[in-house]
Design an enzyme around this catalytic site. Sequence first.
Site, PDB file in Angstrom:
ATOM      1  N   MET A   1     -20.567  37.704  94.348  1.00 29.05           N
ATOM      2  CA  MET A   1     -19.593  38.771  94.095  1.00 29.05           C
ATOM      3  C   MET A   1     -19.347  39.580  95.364  1.00 29.05           C
ATOM      4  O   MET A   1     -18.212  39.989  95.626  1.00 29.05           O
ATOM      5  CB  MET A   1     -20.085  39.699  92.985  1.00 29.05           C
ATOM      6  CG  MET A   1     -20.054  39.120  91.612  1.00 29.05           C
ATOM      7  SD  MET A   1     -20.740  40.357  90.466  1.00 29.05           S
ATOM      8  CE  MET A   1     -20.739  39.448  88.950  1.00 29.05           C
ATOM      9  N   SER A   2     -20.396  39.814  96.139  1.00 30.78           N
ATOM     10  CA  SER A   2     -20.249  40.566  97.392  1.00 30.78           C
ATOM     11  C   SER A   2     -19.270  39.873  98.325  1.00 30.78           C
ATOM     12  O   SER A   2     -18.418  40.518  98.935  1.00 30.78           O
ATOM     13  CB  SER A   2     -21.599  40.714  98.097  1.00 30.78           C
ATOM     14  OG  SER A   2     -22.459  41.524  97.356  1.00 30.78           O
TER      15      SER A   2
ATOM     16  N   VAL B   1     -23.905  43.599  91.124  1.00 37.31           N
ATOM     17  CA  VAL B   1     -23.163  42.730  92.039  1.00 37.31           C
ATOM     18  C   VAL B   1     -24.160  41.800  92.722  1.00 37.31           C
ATOM     19  O   VAL B   1     -25.129  42.253  93.325  1.00 37.31           O
ATOM     20  CB  VAL B   1     -22.388  43.576  93.082  1.00 37.31           C
ATOM     21  CG1 VAL B   1     -21.801  42.700  94.167  1.00 37.31           C
ATOM     22  CG2 VAL B   1     -21.304  44.388  92.392  1.00 37.31           C
ATOM     23  N   ASP B   2     -23.899  40.491  92.617  1.00 34.78           N
ATOM     24  CA  ASP B   2     -24.769  39.524  93.286  1.00 34.78           C
ATOM     25  C   ASP B   2     -24.131  39.102  94.614  1.00 34.78           C
ATOM     26  O   ASP B   2     -23.061  39.591  94.985  1.00 34.78           O
ATOM     27  CB  ASP B   2     -25.057  38.327  92.374  1.00 34.78           C
ATOM     28  CG  ASP B   2     -23.800  37.548  91.989  1.00 34.78           C
ATOM     29  OD1 ASP B   2     -22.773  37.626  92.699  1.00 34.78           O
ATOM     30  OD2 ASP B   2     -23.857  36.830  90.966  1.00 34.78           O
ATOM     31  N   SER B   3     -24.786  38.203  95.330  1.00 34.19           N
ATOM     32  CA  SER B   3     -24.302  37.826  96.659  1.00 34.19           C
ATOM     33  C   SER B   3     -22.933  37.150  96.609  1.00 34.19           C
ATOM     34  O   SER B   3     -22.097  37.369  97.492  1.00 34.19           O
ATOM     35  CB  SER B   3     -25.319  36.930  97.372  1.00 34.19           C
ATOM     36  OG  SER B   3     -25.575  35.769  96.610  1.00 34.19           O
TER      37      SER B   3
END
Length: 78
Positions: A36-37, A32-34
């Site tokens: 997606m967060s 999960v990248d930023s």
Amino acid sequence: MENKVMRIIAEISEVNESEIRMESELVDDLEVDSMMSLEILTELEREFDIRISEKDLADFVTVGDIFNFVKEKVDEKK
């Protein structure tokens, strides 16, 4: 509630829901990248009618961290 949280994370991370566990790490296990967060945050807020600050988001390491936070926020509303 657990199923909804898992479903949201699975949809956004594009990881099969059956592969996600409470101890799964968002970055290391689910990649999960930023961005997606932030999508997860927005969807959780919408689904459970709660507010999650970006500061709180930074504290989430595992799926369990997210679930426990959401559960606490939902319980506070009761």
